[in-house]
Write a protein that holds these residues in place. Structure first.
Motif, PDB file in Angstrom:
ATOM      1  N   LYS A  13       0.835  -1.206   0.000  1.00  0.00           N
ATOM      2  CA  LYS A  13       0.000   0.000   0.000  1.00  0.00           C
ATOM      3  C   LYS A  13       0.865   1.250   0.000  1.00  0.00           C
ATOM      4  O   LYS A  13       0.604   2.209  -0.729  1.00  0.00           O
ATOM      5  CB  LYS A  13      -0.914   0.019   1.235  1.00  0.00           C
ATOM      6  N   TRP A  14       1.909   1.248   0.829  1.00  0.00           N
ATOM      7  CA  TRP A  14       2.795   2.399   0.906  1.00  0.00           C
ATOM      8  C   TRP A  14       3.495   2.626  -0.438  1.00  0.00           C
ATOM      9  O   TRP A  14       3.561   3.758  -0.921  1.00  0.00           O
ATOM     10  CB  TRP A  14       3.817   2.194   2.022  1.00  0.00           C
ATOM     11  N   THR A  15       4.004   1.548  -1.034  1.00  0.00           N
ATOM     12  CA  THR A  15       4.691   1.661  -2.326  1.00  0.00           C
ATOM     13  C   THR A  15       3.730   2.145  -3.404  1.00  0.00           C
ATOM     14  O   THR A  15       4.089   2.968  -4.249  1.00  0.00           O
ATOM     15  CB  THR A  15       5.313   0.308  -2.725  1.00  0.00           C
ATOM     16  N   PHE A  16       2.490   1.652  -3.388  1.00  0.00           N
ATOM     17  CA  PHE A  16       1.492   2.107  -4.356  1.00  0.00           C
ATOM     18  C   PHE A  16       1.230   3.606  -4.204  1.00  0.00           C
ATOM     19  O   PHE A  16       1.161   4.331  -5.191  1.00  0.00           O
ATOM     20  CB  PHE A  16       0.190   1.323  -4.190  1.00  0.00           C
ATOM     21  N   ASP A  17       1.083   4.048  -2.963  1.00  0.00           N
ATOM     22  CA  ASP A  17       0.826   5.469  -2.700  1.00  0.00           C
ATOM     23  C   ASP A  17       1.981   6.352  -3.178  1.00  0.00           C
ATOM     24  O   ASP A  17       1.771   7.515  -3.525  1.00  0.00           O
ATOM     25  CB  ASP A  17       0.572   5.717  -1.216  1.00  0.00           C
ATOM     26  N   GLN A  18       3.191   5.820  -3.203  1.00  0.00           N
ATOM     27  CA  GLN A  18       4.362   6.553  -3.673  1.00  0.00           C
ATOM     28  C   GLN A  18       4.508   6.485  -5.190  1.00  0.00           C
ATOM     29  O   GLN A  18       5.432   7.061  -5.752  1.00  0.00           O
ATOM     30  CB  GLN A  18       5.636   5.998  -3.017  1.00  0.00           C
ATOM     31  N   GLY A  19       3.611   5.737  -5.863  1.00  0.00           N
ATOM     32  CA  GLY A  19       3.665   5.621  -7.313  1.00  0.00           C
ATOM     33  C   GLY A  19       4.665   4.591  -7.803  1.00  0.00           C
ATOM     34  O   GLY A  19       5.189   4.711  -8.908  1.00  0.00           O
ATOM     35  N   GLY A  20       4.911   3.573  -7.010  1.00  0.00           N
ATOM     36  CA  GLY A  20       5.939   2.597  -7.339  1.00  0.00           C
ATOM     37  C   GLY A  20       5.509   1.426  -8.192  1.00  0.00           C
ATOM     38  O   GLY A  20       6.360   0.662  -8.660  1.00  0.00           O
ATOM     39  N   PHE A  21       4.205   1.235  -8.403  1.00  0.00           N
ATOM     40  CA  PHE A  21       3.749   0.075  -9.164  1.00  0.00           C
ATOM     41  C   PHE A  21       3.116   0.484 -10.484  1.00  0.00           C
ATOM     42  O   PHE A  21       2.372   1.456 -10.560  1.00  0.00           O
ATOM     43  CB  PHE A  21       2.723  -0.738  -8.367  1.00  0.00           C
ATOM     44  N   ALA A  22       3.393  -0.309 -11.523  1.00  0.00           N
ATOM     45  CA  ALA A  22       2.812  -0.074 -12.838  1.00  0.00           C
ATOM     46  C   ALA A  22       1.488  -0.799 -12.980  1.00  0.00           C
ATOM     47  O   ALA A  22       0.545  -0.287 -13.569  1.00  0.00           O
ATOM     48  CB  ALA A  22       3.774  -0.541 -13.930  1.00  0.00           C
ATOM     49  N   LYS A  23       1.402  -2.036 -12.433  1.00  0.00           N
ATOM     50  CA  LYS A  23       0.164  -2.801 -12.562  1.00  0.00           C
ATOM     51  C   LYS A  23       0.136  -3.956 -11.576  1.00  0.00           C
ATOM     52  O   LYS A  23       1.156  -4.312 -10.982  1.00  0.00           O
ATOM     53  CB  LYS A  23      -0.004  -3.338 -13.981  1.00  0.00           C
ATOM     54  N   ALA A  24      -1.043  -4.540 -11.434  1.00  0.00           N
ATOM     55  CA  ALA A  24      -1.238  -5.737 -10.622  1.00  0.00           C
ATOM     56  C   ALA A  24      -1.660  -6.870 -11.554  1.00  0.00           C
ATOM     57  O   ALA A  24      -2.426  -6.656 -12.499  1.00  0.00           O
ATOM     58  CB  ALA A  24      -2.315  -5.500  -9.571  1.00  0.00           C
ATOM     59  N   LEU A  25      -1.153  -8.055 -11.283  1.00  0.00           N
ATOM     60  CA  LEU A  25      -1.412  -9.207 -12.135  1.00  0.00           C
ATOM     61  C   LEU A  25      -1.771 -10.396 -11.252  1.00  0.00           C
ATOM     62  O   LEU A  25      -1.037 -10.716 -10.316  1.00  0.00           O
ATOM     63  CB  LEU A  25      -0.164  -9.528 -12.964  1.00  0.00           C
ATOM     64  N   ASN A  54      -7.469  -4.269  -4.891  1.00  0.00           N
ATOM     65  CA  ASN A  54      -8.278  -3.064  -4.775  1.00  0.00           C
ATOM     66  C   ASN A  54      -8.008  -2.360  -3.452  1.00  0.00           C
ATOM     67  O   ASN A  54      -7.937  -1.134  -3.397  1.00  0.00           O
ATOM     68  CB  ASN A  54      -9.761  -3.421  -4.911  1.00  0.00           C
ATOM     69  N   ALA A  55      -7.836  -3.130  -2.376  1.00  0.00           N
ATOM     70  CA  ALA A  55      -7.539  -2.537  -1.071  1.00  0.00           C
ATOM     71  C   ALA A  55      -6.177  -1.846  -1.074  1.00  0.00           C
ATOM     72  O   ALA A  55      -5.979  -0.848  -0.381  1.00  0.00           O
ATOM     73  CB  ALA A  55      -7.582  -3.614   0.010  1.00  0.00           C
ATOM     74  N   ILE A  56      -5.238  -2.362  -1.865  1.00  0.00           N
ATOM     75  CA  ILE A  56      -3.927  -1.724  -1.989  1.00  0.00           C
ATOM     76  C   ILE A  56      -4.067  -0.398  -2.723  1.00  0.00           C
ATOM     77  O   ILE A  56      -3.371   0.562  -2.427  1.00  0.00           O
ATOM     78  CB  ILE A  56      -2.935  -2.661  -2.710  1.00  0.00           C
ATOM     79  N   GLY A  57      -5.005  -0.332  -3.676  1.00  0.00           N
ATOM     80  CA  GLY A  57      -5.241   0.914  -4.399  1.00  0.00           C
ATOM     81  C   GLY A  57      -5.421   0.750  -5.895  1.00  0.00           C
ATOM     82  O   GLY A  57      -5.742   1.705  -6.590  1.00  0.00           O
ATOM     83  N   PHE A  58      -5.205  -0.449  -6.411  1.00  0.00           N
ATOM     84  CA  PHE A  58      -5.330  -0.674  -7.853  1.00  0.00           C
ATOM     85  C   PHE A  58      -6.787  -0.601  -8.286  1.00  0.00           C
ATOM     86  O   PHE A  58      -7.675  -1.099  -7.607  1.00  0.00           O
ATOM     87  CB  PHE A  58      -4.757  -2.045  -8.235  1.00  0.00           C
ATOM     88  N   ARG A  59      -7.035   0.023  -9.433  1.00  0.00           N
ATOM     89  CA  ARG A  59      -8.373   0.093 -10.007  1.00  0.00           C
ATOM     90  C   ARG A  59      -8.475  -0.792 -11.247  1.00  0.00           C
ATOM     91  O   ARG A  59      -9.563  -1.132 -11.683  1.00  0.00           O
ATOM     92  CB  ARG A  59      -8.733   1.533 -10.373  1.00  0.00           C
ATOM     93  N   ARG A  60      -7.336  -1.148 -11.828  1.00  0.00           N
ATOM     94  CA  ARG A  60      -7.280  -2.040 -12.988  1.00  0.00           C
ATOM     95  C   ARG A  60      -6.363  -3.202 -12.624  1.00  0.00           C
ATOM     96  O   ARG A  60      -5.277  -2.990 -12.092  1.00  0.00           O
ATOM     97  CB  ARG A  60      -6.744  -1.322 -14.210  1.00  0.00           C
ATOM     98  N   ILE A  61      -6.799  -4.416 -12.970  1.00  0.00           N
ATOM     99  CA  ILE A  61      -6.056  -5.623 -12.616  1.00  0.00           C
ATOM    100  C   ILE A  61      -6.039  -6.547 -13.824  1.00  0.00           C
ATOM    101  O   ILE A  61      -7.064  -6.732 -14.482  1.00  0.00           O
ATOM    102  CB  ILE A  61      -6.728  -6.336 -11.423  1.00  0.00           C
ATOM    103  N   GLU A  62      -4.876  -7.133 -14.117  1.00  0.00           N
ATOM    104  CA  GLU A  62      -4.779  -8.124 -15.186  1.00  0.00           C
ATOM    105  C   GLU A  62      -4.890  -9.528 -14.586  1.00  0.00           C
ATOM    106  O   GLU A  62      -4.408  -9.769 -13.485  1.00  0.00           O
ATOM    107  CB  GLU A  62      -3.429  -8.021 -15.902  1.00  0.00           C
ATOM    108  N   ILE A  63      -5.500 -10.429 -15.355  1.00  0.00           N
ATOM    109  CA  ILE A  63      -5.589 -11.827 -14.948  1.00  0.00           C
ATOM    110  C   ILE A  63      -4.947 -12.658 -16.042  1.00  0.00           C
ATOM    111  O   ILE A  63      -5.353 -12.580 -17.202  1.00  0.00           O
ATOM    112  CB  ILE A  63      -7.054 -12.254 -14.719  1.00  0.00           C
ATOM    113  N   ASP A  64      -3.942 -13.443 -15.683  1.00  0.00           N
ATOM    114  CA  ASP A  64      -3.203 -14.275 -16.639  1.00  0.00           C
ATOM    115  C   ASP A  64      -3.490 -15.736 -16.345  1.00  0.00           C
ATOM    116  O   ASP A  64      -3.031 -16.288 -15.354  1.00  0.00           O
ATOM    117  CB  ASP A  64      -1.704 -13.999 -16.521  1.00  0.00           C
ATOM    118  N   LEU A  65      -4.273 -16.373 -17.215  1.00  0.00           N
ATOM    119  CA  LEU A  65      -4.614 -17.782 -17.036  1.00  0.00           C
ATOM    120  C   LEU A  65      -3.863 -18.684 -18.013  1.00  0.00           C
ATOM    121  O   LEU A  65      -4.219 -19.848 -18.179  1.00  0.00           O
ATOM    122  CB  LEU A  65      -6.131 -17.970 -17.210  1.00  0.00           C
TER     123      LEU A  65
END
Length: 80
Positions: A7-19, A66-77
């Motif tokens: 959550k802290w890293t997300f708030d600092q803008g450290g993540f590009a996406k969640a998968l 979503n709780a971390i802060g992501f609004r878009r999530i990729e799913i790789d099956l």
């Protein structure tokens, strides 16, 4: 990386996406967090007691992302 640190890293803008991807043995799903940068390093969400966190459903992993802060999530099956 644990959820609170994520959550802290997300708030600092450290993540590009969640998968969300299946675990290697197919027992559930992992939440991969992709960092910004040239290497686009990927970290898997961990449990507080160590080891990777395994979600029983895609919904559970998506709710955590979503709780971390992501609004878009990729799913790789592709590995199923």
């Amino acid at each position: 990386m644990e959820e609170l640190q994520a959550k802290w890293t997300f708030d600092q803008g450290g993540f590009a996406k969640a998968l969300i991807a299946p675990t290697p043995m197919g027992a559930g799903y992992h939440l991969h967090l992709v960092k910004f940068g040239r290497q686009a390093e990927t970290v898997v969400l961990e449990r507080q007691r160590g080891g990777w966190r395994v979600f029983k459903s895609i919904d559970a992993a998506a709710n955590t992302a979503n709780a971390i802060g992501f609004r878009r999530i990729e799913i790789d099956l592709s590995s199923r």
